[in-house]
Design a protein around this motif. Structure first.
Motif, PDB file in Angstrom:
ATOM      1  N   UNK A  62     -19.686  84.620  10.928  1.00  0.00           N
ATOM      2  CA  UNK A  62     -20.350  85.652  10.792  1.00  0.00           C
ATOM      3  C   UNK A  62     -20.950  85.998  12.188  1.00  0.00           C
ATOM      4  N   UNK A  63     -21.004  85.313  12.610  1.00  0.00           N
ATOM      5  CA  UNK A  63     -21.584  86.114  14.240  1.00  0.00           C
ATOM      6  C   UNK A  63     -20.480  87.770  14.774  1.00  0.00           C
ATOM      7  N   UNK A  64     -19.372  87.761  14.185  1.00  0.00           N
ATOM      8  CA  UNK A  64     -19.078  88.730  14.680  1.00  0.00           C
ATOM      9  C   UNK A  64     -17.691  88.216  15.239  1.00  0.00           C
ATOM     10  N   UNK A  65     -17.182  87.147  15.685  1.00  0.00           N
ATOM     11  CA  UNK A  65     -15.994  87.251  16.674  1.00  0.00           C
ATOM     12  C   UNK A  65     -14.877  87.156  15.719  1.00  0.00           C
ATOM     13  N   UNK A  66     -14.075  86.888  16.362  1.00  0.00           N
ATOM     14  CA  UNK A  66     -12.725  86.771  15.450  1.00  0.00           C
ATOM     15  C   UNK A  66     -11.195  86.474  16.570  1.00  0.00           C
TER      16      UNK A  66
END
Lengths: 188, 317
Positions: A62-66
């Protein structure tokens, strides 16, 4: 000398792992409900999205790290990552594709000869380690390249490193050592 | 006579007048410090750190007359010279309700408590498989080194202790399999293996590779096999590895298959299940390794072996 002498050794890259950031908060529930080919894992706090075209599995936080795994080459990994970002964009998030970095590359290679692991370990004492009870392969770590090579007695080796270039260099470095400890072909 | 002079001090403060560089040797029985070069007694009336009384194991006849407590364990404890307040004896030490006035006798050496606990655990584990004192001491030393380094601080102490035990057995030349250590420890094999690799990296040591012969005497005596069979099995396993009939197989599995072959050829036949139980290998694994060595069975036996069952009649699985 030129280590891959007559027959070139086929180094097949089987897995490329890359990470990137979307620079925006992602709502995992929205992705889980509206996305296709997604698996929501609430106990780990992430969503797995699998792409068909470059066969890629991505863990989305959810933090945007993938983290993007499963690609077979660096270009494919970049393509898959971008496609993934586009997917998320279509779901309505303001995605900004940034900080793309290939973290790990796994390659396999097969030597044309079998290898005597005990001799190999004895010759390369501190760098190589072999524990037959734990794992059937001897691990050889090259600190300068940050690469790890696992050597099996059949002659296949797997190499992991930060990029494809390092992996190729690692194979070239280890080839002469393996060549010394090969099993003579005429057995039995 | 003696041990070396104090742990931690590089040179005692007194030196021999004739040989200032000589390291003085301590004779604790006489309380002297003696120069090894000329024999001059340099320091005298050195405090004796041995025990004051020798107590033999009769039932605690009188109170224990020793006033200095247990022998010091300086190598391992960082020399704790603490004072504890013991339970009072007179009437004055109890307050109104009958509780003792001074309760605090528990905090011994809190920094080393975890280490002492681990030593106790190591001692218990070693006792279960009857390991001699030298291995236990080596394990304690390894644990102390690892603990002080703090590089494996997050790992469970029991896991580190088990891994230290494994390393100590290896270093002493009598390796125990991971499964054997697992049997006396609550930690999983995976975790012990991980800690093992981490400890080797932290202490920057390496260990010798295990060979099939290291386990032969233990497995064979546990199975009750006579010496002839044990020697035959050792020979078979060694030859099999030399002829490289079993590439990529763990030495334990090869040893188990060799024991199976040797026992089947002798009068004392053991089943694969029995051998698998003792060695900690699955019986299908023994079967696999046996299939690999069976074709060359005739060459693998030692030349002077007395066959109860000839090579042709050996079971073929």
């Amino acid at each position: 000398m030129d280590s891959n002498n007559d027959e070139a050794l086929d180094i097949i890259v089987t897995n490329v792992v890359a990470t990137f950031r979307t620079r925006c908060h992602l709502n995992l529930r929205t992705i889980a409900l509206n996305g296709i080919n997604v698996i929501y894992k609430p106990e780990f706090g992430k969503v797995l999205m699998k792409l068909r075209k470059p066969k890629i599995t991505a863990s989305i936080w959810s933090s945007g790290k993938i983290i993007c795994t499963g690609a077979t080459s660096e270009e494919e990994s970049k393509l898959g990552a971008r496609r993934l970002a586009r997917c998320l964009q279509k779901l309505g998030f303001k995605v900004n594709f940034s900080a793309y970095k290939v973290v790990n590359v796994l390659a396999v290679c097969s030597m044309p000869f079998a290898i005597r692991l005990i001799d190999f370990t004895k010759n390369n004492r501190p760098i190589a380690s072999y524990e037959p009870e734990l794992h059937p392969a001897a691990t050889y770590r090259i600190k300068t390249l940050k690469a790890t090579i696992q050597v099996f007695s059949t002659g296949s080796i797997t190499v992991t490193g930060p990029n494809v270039q390092n992996v190729a260099t690692a194979v070239e470095q280890v080839y002469p050592l393996l060549y010394e400890c090969q099993k003579p072909l005429c057995k039995k | 006579m003696i041990s070396t002079s104090g742990e931690g001090l590089s040179l005692p403060r007194v030196t021999c007048p004739n040989h200032p560089e000589a390291c003085l040797v301590e004779d604790y029985r006489a309380g002297d410090m003696i120069c090894p070069e000329c024999g001059l007694v340099v320091g005298d009336r050195v405090i004796d750190v041995g025990s004051e009384w020798r107590t033999f194991s009769n039932e605690k006849a009188l109170k224990d007359p020793s006033r200095v407590g247990d022998a010091q364990n300086p190598l391992l404890n960082g020399g704790d010279l603490t004072t504890m307040i013991s339970k009072g004896t007179g009437a004055a030490s109890f307050d109104e309700f009958g509780n003792s006035k001074y309760q605090n006798r528990r905090t011994m050496s809190s920094s080393d408590r975890a280490m002492l606990n681990a030593f106790k655990e190591i001692s218990t584990m070693a006792d279960r498989i009857n390991l001699p004192r030298n291995i236990v001491d080596r394990t304690n030393n390894l644990f102390k080194q690892v603990y002080e380094q703090k590089s494996l601080k997050g790992r469970a102490n029991d896991a580190i202790a088990s891994a230290c035990l494994y390393i100590a057995c290896r270093q002493e030349g009598v390796p125990r399999t991971f499964k054997e250590i697992c049997a006396v420890s609550r930690i999983s094999k995976k975790e012990i293996g991980r800690c093992f690799k981490l400890i080797l990296k932290a202490l920057e040591t390496s260990v010798d590779l295990i060979t099939t012969g290291d386990f032969m005497s233990r497995f064979c005596s546990n199975l009750g096999l006579p010496k002839q069979v044990q020697m035959a099995a050792t020979y078979i396993a060694r030859k099999a590895v030399e002829m490289d009939l079993v590439p990529g197989r763990s030495p334990i599995s090869v040893a188990a298959a060799a024991i199976y072959m040797a026992s089947q050829a002798s009068a004392e036949k053991k089943t694969q299940k029995e051998i698998g139980d003792i060695a900690g290998v699955a019986d299908v694994t023994i079967r696999q390794s046996y299939r690999l060595i069976y074709p060359r069975a005739a060459e693998l036996f030692p030349p002077d072996f007395k066959f109860d069952t000839p090579v042709e009649k050996l079971p073929q699985l």
